[in-house]
Scaffold this motif. Structure first.
Motif: not given
Length: 308
Positions: A88-98, A128-141, A151-152
């Motif tokens: 499994d792969l888990v990527v977690i992004l913390i901080g600011h986004g634009s 095959r199973r991946q998870l990206i957790v983007n906790t930054t501002s504007a991450s929905g973009g 990939r979730a």
């Protein structure tokens, strides 16, 4: 026959034991001392939590001056070289986004990384199973750019237009330290359980502060279409089956009464800092600076005790 069944069982367990989880945690550019400390603290907490999970957890954490596009690519290249399809792969992004209306960027020391560049790095990982957790501002973009079957993607904001700094990361970390997030009592915390815990806590934070919520977390785990806020219509199946942490193999601070009190005080201080920033314009500059400095100093001392 019993001998054969035993061999098959042992072989199956051996294959399962070989599966690993690769965690890549990146705390991006803060820009201000309180954000730098908040992002670094969240990344360090996740680093400690996941490393305590045992040898099957491979953790790569980038903070401060290490949080560059080049270091991020290097860590992902290492994971791409090592990870197998059953991992499994888990990527977690913390901080600011634009987000400029077209392209999302994750703010790092030096050049930023676009959502497309982050997606391309994850595409090279065989898991095959991946998870990206983007906790930054504007991450929905970046949600639709990052999504792919298998990939979730979790974003702290529902769109790129929610550009204020988020508190979602704080409660995502808390979810992995609070056994109550294990709502199905499986002695493990799934991605959907952590998502629900963090979204509920985030909403409660804005209610308590009597502020209009500027972030609305969403997810997509079917690899197509719009992100959603709740499970249903196929959405949520991958997140429900994606185990982030097994409680029986982790040393959770929330189970330690002394550290539980520290965690509660840490949250109080973080909320105090958020309130100060919200009221900054109406405060005397010197008073604001002193209160912020005092809170940051105490927060650092508590974090030091938690890390021991």
């Amino acid at each position: 026959m019993k001998h054969i069944l035993l061999l098959v069982t042992l072989y199956s367990l051996a294959l399962k034991a070989q599966a690993a989880t690769y965690y890549v945690i990146v705390a991006g550019l803060g820009g201000e001392p309180d954000y730098e400390q908040r992002f670094t603290s969240a990344a360090n907490d996740l680093n400690r939590i996941f490393k305590a999970a045992g040898p099957a957890a491979h953790v790569y954490t980038l903070i401060g001056g290490q949080a560059t596009a080049a270091s991020f690519r290097e860590a992902m290249n290492t994971v791409a070289h090592e990870a197998k399809s059953d991992d499994d792969l888990v990527v977690i992004l913390i901080g600011h986004g634009s987000f400029d209306g077209v392209e999302y960027k994750f703010n790092l020391v030096g050049p930023d990384l676009t959502g497309a560049e982050i997606a391309a790095m994850c595409d090279r990982v065989a898991a095959r199973r991946q998870l990206i957790v983007n906790t930054t501002s504007a991450s929905g973009g970046a949600t639709q750019t990052l999504e792919r079957p298998g990939r979730a993607v979790i974003a702290a904001t529902k769109s790129g237009t929610e550009k204020n700094a988020t508190v979602f990361a704080r409660y995502w970390v808390e979810a992995l330290q609070d056994p109550s997030s294990d709502t199905d009592k499986s002695d493990s915390i799934s991605a959907i359980e952590a998502f629900r815990y963090a979204t509920q806590k985030t909403a409660a934070f804005y209610d308590a502060e009597k502020r209009l919520a500027t972030e609305h977390a969403v997810f997509n785990d079917v690899g197509r279409g719009e992100a959603v806020r709740e499970a249903g219509n196929e959405q949520g199946a991958l997140l429900s089956s994606f185990t982030l942490l097994r409680l029986g193999t982790s040393q959770l601070a929330a189970n330690d009464p002394a550290k539980h009190l520290l965690l509660e005080r840490k949250e109080e201080l973080e909320q105090q800092i958020d309130t100060l920033k919200y009221r900054k314009a109406a405060m005397d500059a010197a008073d604001y600076k002193k209160q912020l400095s005092d809170a940051l100093v105490e927060l650092a001392k508590i974090q030091e005790k938690l890390d021991q």
